[in-house]
Each structure stands twice: as C-alpha cells, then as structure tokens.
Design a protein around this motif. Structure first.
Motif, short mmCIF file in Angstrom:
data_model
loop_
_atom_site.label_atom_id
_atom_site.label_comp_id
_atom_site.label_asym_id
_atom_site.label_seq_id
_atom_site.Cartn_x
_atom_site.Cartn_y
_atom_site.Cartn_z
N LYS A 86 0.83 -1.21 0.00
CA LYS A 86 0.00 0.00 0.00
C LYS A 86 0.86 1.26 0.00
N ILE A 87 1.90 1.26 0.81
CA ILE A 87 2.76 2.45 0.91
C ILE A 87 3.47 2.70 -0.42
N LYS A 88 4.07 1.67 -0.97
CA LYS A 88 4.86 1.85 -2.20
C LYS A 88 3.98 2.19 -3.40
N GLU A 89 2.78 1.63 -3.44
CA GLU A 89 1.87 1.98 -4.53
C GLU A 89 1.45 3.44 -4.45
N ARG A 90 1.34 3.95 -3.25
CA ARG A 90 0.91 5.35 -3.05
C ARG A 90 2.02 6.33 -3.40
N VAL A 91 3.24 6.06 -2.93
CA VAL A 91 4.31 7.06 -3.08
C VAL A 91 5.15 6.85 -4.34
N GLY A 92 5.16 5.63 -4.87
CA GLY A 92 5.95 5.36 -6.06
C GLY A 92 7.44 5.22 -5.76
N THR A 93 8.20 4.99 -6.81
CA THR A 93 9.65 4.83 -6.67
C THR A 93 10.43 5.88 -7.44
N THR A 94 9.74 6.92 -7.91
CA THR A 94 10.44 7.98 -8.64
C THR A 94 10.37 9.32 -7.92
N ASN A 95 9.33 9.54 -7.13
CA ASN A 95 9.20 10.82 -6.42
C ASN A 95 10.25 10.96 -5.32
N PRO A 96 10.79 12.17 -5.12
CA PRO A 96 11.56 12.41 -3.88
C PRO A 96 10.63 12.28 -2.68
N VAL A 97 11.04 11.50 -1.69
CA VAL A 97 10.17 11.17 -0.56
C VAL A 97 10.81 11.58 0.75
N TYR A 98 10.00 12.22 1.61
CA TYR A 98 10.41 12.54 2.98
C TYR A 98 9.75 11.54 3.91
N LEU A 99 10.52 10.97 4.82
CA LEU A 99 10.02 9.95 5.75
C LEU A 99 10.00 10.52 7.17
N SER A 100 8.81 10.53 7.78
CA SER A 100 8.67 11.03 9.15
C SER A 100 8.11 9.91 10.02
N ILE A 101 8.82 9.59 11.10
CA ILE A 101 8.46 8.45 11.95
C ILE A 101 8.23 8.93 13.38
N ASP A 102 6.99 8.79 13.83
CA ASP A 102 6.67 9.03 15.24
C ASP A 102 6.87 7.70 15.97
N ILE A 103 7.63 7.71 17.04
CA ILE A 103 7.91 6.47 17.76
C ILE A 103 6.64 5.88 18.34
N ASP A 104 5.55 6.67 18.45
CA ASP A 104 4.31 6.09 18.97
C ASP A 104 3.60 5.22 17.93
N THR A 105 4.19 5.06 16.75
CA THR A 105 3.72 4.02 15.83
C THR A 105 3.80 2.66 16.53
N LEU A 106 4.81 2.51 17.35
CA LEU A 106 4.98 1.28 18.13
C LEU A 106 3.99 1.25 19.28
N ASP A 107 3.58 0.06 19.65
CA ASP A 107 2.74 -0.10 20.83
C ASP A 107 3.53 0.31 22.07
N PRO A 108 2.86 0.90 23.08
CA PRO A 108 3.57 1.30 24.31
C PRO A 108 4.31 0.16 24.99
N ALA A 109 3.93 -1.09 24.72
CA ALA A 109 4.68 -2.21 25.29
C ALA A 109 6.11 -2.24 24.78
N PHE A 110 6.32 -1.69 23.57
CA PHE A 110 7.65 -1.70 22.96
C PHE A 110 8.32 -0.33 23.00
N ALA A 111 7.51 0.73 23.15
CA ALA A 111 8.05 2.10 23.20
C ALA A 111 7.21 2.94 24.15
N PRO A 112 7.40 2.75 25.46
CA PRO A 112 6.59 3.50 26.43
C PRO A 112 6.96 4.97 26.52
#
Length: 395
Positions: free
Chosen positions: A290-316
């Motif tokens: 889903k991610i790769k189909e949306r963003v493609g492989t030719t566009n310049p892409v910025y990646l932003s990661i919030d650590i709360d993507t992880l469950d609090p059991a792994f990142a409290p």
C-alpha cells in the motif's frame, strides 16, 4: 530573513568524486578507536561501546553549524524541541536519548543482515552534526531556528558526486539529513527547509495520529503561534504547499477522532491512510505494498516516523502513547520493505526518555529504526543516481 547568530550560513566547497563504481569506502568507527592503554607498553585496546561521547552509532562528530570543514553524504542532526506537545513533555531530550540507545549498532561491525549492506562501511560518508540550538521560550523563533539549521546542513555539497546533477530544484545533488526529534512539530520547519531545496515532496508518515487536524479542532487556535503544534503541522504544511498532491500516506494510525470529518480534512491535505489494525488482515507485505503503490519509486520522498507508531509495550517513552500499535519487529520489517523508494531525508520524533524503562526500550527502538532508514539510503546510492535512474551496486 536574518539568520540566528548561532546559525551562520556555511557553504563547503568539495571536490566531486569519480564514477560511482570506484567510490571511496568509508570504514566504520571501530577502525579509529584503538589507542595505547599504558605509556610505553606498545599495546592497544579497543574503545568500549559504553565509553566515549555519544554520537549516533558512534560515528564521527562535526559541529556542522559552526564550521564548514566537514562534508558528508548522510548527516544526523538533533532538534531538541518539545513545546508543541499536547500531553507529555520531554522530547527535547530525544536526540541525546536516541544517541545513547544507538551505541551498540556497530558493536559487531554494523552489517545489516536482512538488507545485506553495512551502512557504516560503504560509499557514504556519514557523520553526526550534533544539535540545532533551539530556544525553549519562543516557539515561533524555535521553528525558525530548526528550519535554518536544517537547511544549512541540507544545502551543502555532499562528499560524493558533489558536482553531479541531482533531484533538487537547482539540479544539484545534496546530502541526506536524518533529524532526531523533538516533538512532531519539528516536521513543519523541516519540510519548509526541504521545500527550499526540492519543492513540494511526497511524505510517508508513520504515526498513531493523523496530525492533519485543523487548529481550531486541535488546541483551539487562540493565537497564530499556538495553532502550530504536534497535531496540526501537516495542516499547515498542506496550506503552505509543502506536500506533493495526493501521494502522501499515513501508516500505523489508530487514534480516536473528533468525528468522521477529520478523515475528510485529512484527504484535503493529500493523505491516504493505512490503519494499524490492517496488519491483521493484509499482513506486513500488504502494508508495504500500500505504501509503495501510493508514493511510487520515482518521487523524492520525505520519511517522518513518530515512535508512537509502536505499541507502548515496545516504546513507552513517548508524548502521546496509544495502545494497539505495531511491534518493533513489524515496524523494522515494514521500513526495510521501502527499499527502492527515493528517500531524500527523514526524521524520528516524540522520543521522551524520561518515560522509558531502565532497559532503554524506546531509545533503542528509535535508534534501530533509523539504522534501517540509514541502510536504505546507503543501498539506494547517491541522490545523483536518481536523475539517471541508476542504482548502486554494493560490493
């Protein structure tokens, strides 16, 4: 615009390297960490992973904001800001915490087995530029400091392929910058800096929250300054034209909403959504697809990661934890699945070490996720190759 005095403009003029098949190989930090243990004994001792000054993965440090001496292909940069958060403060200590959690990344040499590459020993010169000096007393000024500091690091010539064409607005090859946050508000000034060099970009956003809320919905917007926070920065980014239209995606979403209209507003900001719970039906491969189909492989892409993507059991240790998230293994696998995407820059945010366990679960998870991001950038090769449609063959 007058730059803060601590962020004087720098322009490092570096000689271009030759064909990428004959690149200089930069060896990992272990090579330079041997010293005599006692005067005159002739012996040497390797520096231990628990000693020395903390940099990301114990890579070399250079004060990039005050000196033009260093050049690089990938730079780590801290943005210690947390006065845009709505719940738990403390992410101003995120950069130092992530660096501490990264100490063991190269303990055995740094080779990434699943991606079959070593980001510490490669064509890329990787350094830690330290932190942007950020005030904690004036949010508007702090965001200006972050934008200018990031742009000073981003806009230099890279060490490799310095004079080769690249995907930036001026047709230049630029280094990649990985930013250690800080709460998620910092992504707005980072995107402003990116826009100055690349124009509107596609964004992959890992988070449990949408962060496209209208200011009047999230925080009440009593003032212009208060309207910019860690829940509204993408709304502002869309309004300012920083995002490429309809190529952006959230992944890991699982928060409550003010109502269905939040999804409608999110669509206006140019995002599609992968809910965290979808992993139970479509699996990790389905998320990646889903991610790769949306963003493609030719566009310049910025990646932003919030650590709360992880469950609090792994990142409290995060500002706004939400249960029902992904495991650290799942997130790392999904990140690795982005191989082939044109990542020009990235950040990781909302790491608040004060809420971590003594085992440093969250800071280690953040460091490990960035290790995957760093490896993807190394495997993709210099950004100059994007112009030619080439990929780098690692040896």
């Amino acid at each position: 615009m007058k730059f803060p005095s601590t962020l004087v403009g720098l322009a490092a003029v570096v000689a271009a390297h030759g064909d990428h098949d004959h690149q200089e190989v930069f060896e990992g930090p272990h090579n330079g960490l041997w010293y005599n243990t006692l005067p005159g004994d002739g012996g040497t001792q390797a520096d231990a992973v628990f000693s020395g000054i903390s940099t990301f993965g114990r890579i070399p440090y250079s004060p990039c904001l005050s000196s033009h001496a260093a050049d690089y292909d990938i730079a780590f940069l801290g943005a210690p800001f947390d006065t845009g958060t709505s719940y738990r403060p403390g992410a101003r200590f995120g950069p130092s915490g992530i660096r501490q959690g990264s100490r063991r990344l190269n303990l055995y040499g740094g080779y990434n087995v699943p991606l079959a590459a070593n980001p510490f020993n490669s064509w890329a010169k990787v350094i830690d530029c330290g932190d942007i000096p950020v005030t904690s007393y004036d949010n508007a000024y702090a965001l200006q400091q972050i934008e200018e500091g990031h742009n000073l690091v981003l806009s230099r010539k890279p060490h490799t392929h310095a004079n080769q064409p690249g995907p930036s607005k001026k047709g230049r090859t630029l280094p990649r910058v990985i930013t250690l946050g800080g709460d998620h508000t910092i992504t707005l000034p980072l995107l402003r800096s990116i826009n100055r060099e690349y124009g509107p970009v596609t964004v992959i956003h890992f988070d449990s929250h949408l962060d496209t809320w209208k200011p009047k919905v999230f925080g009440g917007s009593p003032s212009e300054q208060a309207s910019i926070n860690h829940g509204t920065y993408f709304f502002h980014a869309a309004q300012e034209g920083l995002l490429a239209n309809d190529t952006n995606i959230h992944a890991g979403i699982r928060t409550t909403l003010s109502g269905p209209s939040d999804y409608e507003n999110d669509g206006y900001c140019g995002f599609s959504i992968v809910e965290a719970r979808e992993i139970d039906k479509i699996g990790i491969d389905g998320i990646i697809k889903k991610i790769k189909e949306r963003v493609g492989t030719t566009n310049p892409v910025y990646l932003s990661i919030d650590i709360d993507t992880l469950d609090p059991a792994f990142a409290p240790a995060t500002g706004t934890p939400e249960t029902g998230g992904w495991t650290t293994r799942e997130l790392r696998t999904i990140i690795r699945g982005l191989e082939g995407v044109n990542l020009i820059a990235a950040d990781i945010v909302e790491v608040a070490p004060a809420y971590d366990t003594n085992a440093e679960l969250t800071t280690m998870a953040a460091a490990d996720v960035l290790y995957e991001v760093m490896t993807l950038m190394v495997k993709k090769g210099p950004l100059s190759l994007m112009e030619k449609g080439e990929t780098l063959e690692l040896k």
